[in-house]
Enzyme design. Structure first.
Site, mmCIF file in Angstrom:
data_model
loop_
_atom_site.group_PDB
_atom_site.id
_atom_site.type_symbol
_atom_site.label_atom_id
_atom_site.label_comp_id
_atom_site.label_asym_id
_atom_site.label_seq_id
_atom_site.Cartn_x
_atom_site.Cartn_y
_atom_site.Cartn_z
ATOM 1 N N ILE A 66 -3.684 -7.891 13.963
ATOM 2 C CA ILE A 66 -2.509 -7.839 15.166
ATOM 3 C C ILE A 66 -2.955 -6.903 15.953
ATOM 4 C CG2 ILE A 66 -0.449 -6.976 15.786
ATOM 5 C CD1 ILE A 66 0.507 -7.356 13.015
ATOM 6 N N ASN A 111 0.887 -1.333 -0.171
ATOM 7 C CA ASN A 111 0.102 0.083 0.057
ATOM 8 C C ASN A 111 0.771 1.358 0.062
ATOM 9 O OD1 ASN A 111 0.639 0.727 2.737
ATOM 10 N ND2 ASN A 111 -0.498 -1.347 3.204
ATOM 11 N N PHE A 158 -5.151 2.311 14.526
ATOM 12 C CA PHE A 158 -5.247 3.474 13.621
ATOM 13 C C PHE A 158 -6.241 2.950 12.439
ATOM 14 C CE2 PHE A 158 -1.620 5.217 15.409
ATOM 15 C CZ PHE A 158 -1.515 6.400 14.917
#
Length: 397
Positions: A305, A208, A323
């Protein structure tokens, strides 16, 4: 956090010397006492009067000052500080430091000291990339000299690239980290950053656009507040910050294992843009075009995670920060993500192409917590990191 710390500031000769004036003020705002040393070349860019007026004391310039040297002034100066900061550290100053030269006051101070040294390099991009400078840098790092920057950017010579001196706020953060003081002293924090690269074959991978800039800034800010930072980073386009333990990884599976190995921790900040999917069986040979068209790729889901760490029953960090990079309905999606993952905070931002945030130098975030959504104004990523680090310090207090 710098209260009563004594900083010996050596100002080298380069256009970046003007930043040393703001640096003096910022160090003083933190409570430090700054003793300035101005090189002969530095005095071509900033005047002794301006430096002295800001520092509130005399500027030292000359090695053979009879009054000072009658009392071995260069020895006393070199050892009376808690930290020596060289900003800007020009190519010439770095060469003198690496070679052990002592032909002026600044280089003599640096050779005669047993005080920790932090340098902020600044020079033309070609000078920074020259083999001689790289050798000198390697020598200085091996000698234990700490470094902050340089950054990429436009230069006075008209070129663009690495060589621009770190901003005063970054240098102040590095000073605090070098002194090992701050509200997060004794705290261990895991920070993930950057993208992951999920291989298709030995040549191709899925990735990305994350640069890792925000995660790097957060790690730097946390270290500046005294934290022990374990920095798990994918293949980011920005270098890791000084003063942290760097764990480089490529894939999501590697990042997950590295996070596990870094626990226990007081907090986890999961800023990495981890790929949701990977190729289930990556080819060990380069895939070739055939008449049959595109090869079929079978995907598997990567480990989550953030969710896994958030939902640990034993060994969960006291504060888990995730985030959310969104392109629409930022607050709604981020709020739902926080509930779904089980983390304490979500730092959400709009990364749609029009914002220029992904890969850019600024960010505009909304902090999602149990108390609701708090929108922050758009600001530089370093400023976002500083504000977030201070909030983390307050939450862990």
């Amino acid at each position: 956090m710098l209260a009563n710390k004594r900083i010996l500031l050596i100002i080298g000769g380069g256009i970046a010397a003007y930043k040393a004036l703001e640096l003096i003020r910022r160090l003083q705002d933190g409570g430090a006492r700054v003793t300035p040393v101005l090189t002969r070349a530095g005095a071509e860019f900033v005047t002794p009067l301006s430096v002295s007026a800001l520092a509130g004391q005399r500027v030292f310039q000359h090695l053979f000052d009879l009054t000072d040297e009658a009392e071995m002034g260069h020895i006393e100066l070199s050892r009376s500080a808690d930290l020596i900061v060289v900003a800007p550290a020009t190519a010439d100053l770095m060469a003198k430091m690496a070679g052990g030269q002592a032909d002026d006051l600044a280089s003599t101070l640096l050779l005669a000291t047993d005080t920790p040294v932090l340098m902020a390099p600044a020079m033309n991009v070609r000078m920074w990339e020259h083999p001689a400078t790289r050798r000198n840098l390697a020598t200085l790092q091996a000698d234990g000299i700490a470094r902050v920057g340089p950054n990429d950017g436009s230069m006075a010579c008209g070129e663009f690239g690495p060589g621009r001196m770190a901003e005063p706020a970054e240098i102040v953060a590095a000073v605090a980290a070098a002194l090992g003081d701050g509200p997060l002293k004794g705290r261990r924090i895991v920070v993930t950053s950057g993208p992951t690269h999920e291989p298709i074959d030995p040549v191709r991978y899925i990735a990305n656009r994350s640069s890792g800039a925000q995660g790097t800034a957060i790690a730097r800010a946390l270290a500046a507040l005294g934290a022990e930072v374990i920095f798990v980073t994918g293949p980011a386009s920005v270098p890791p910050p000084p003063g942290v333990t760097v764990v480089p990884v490529e894939t999501a599976l590697q990042m997950s294992a590295a996070v596990d190995a870094a626990l226990p921790a007081d907090a986890g900040v999961f800023a990495a843009a981890v790929a949701d999917w990977r190729v289930k069986t990556a080819s060990d040979r380069q895939l070739k075009k055939t008449r049959d068209g595109m090869p079929a790729l079978e995907f598997a889901e990567n480990p989550d995670i953030l969710a896994r760490i958030s939902q640990l029953t034993e060994g969960r960090p006291a504060l888990v920060v995730g985030f959310a990079a969104e392109t629409d309905e930022v607050v709604a999606h981020a709020t739902a993500k926080r509930a779904r993952k089980g983390c304490d905070w979500i730092v959400a931002n709009d990364v749609s192409p029009a914002t220029g945030i992904m890969g850019g130098s600024e960010n505009a975030i909304v902090l999602i917590s149990a108390e609701g959504a708090e929108a922050w104004p758009r600001m530089g990523k370093d400023a976002v990191a500083q504000r977030l680090a201070e909030r983390i310090a307050a939450a862990l207090a």
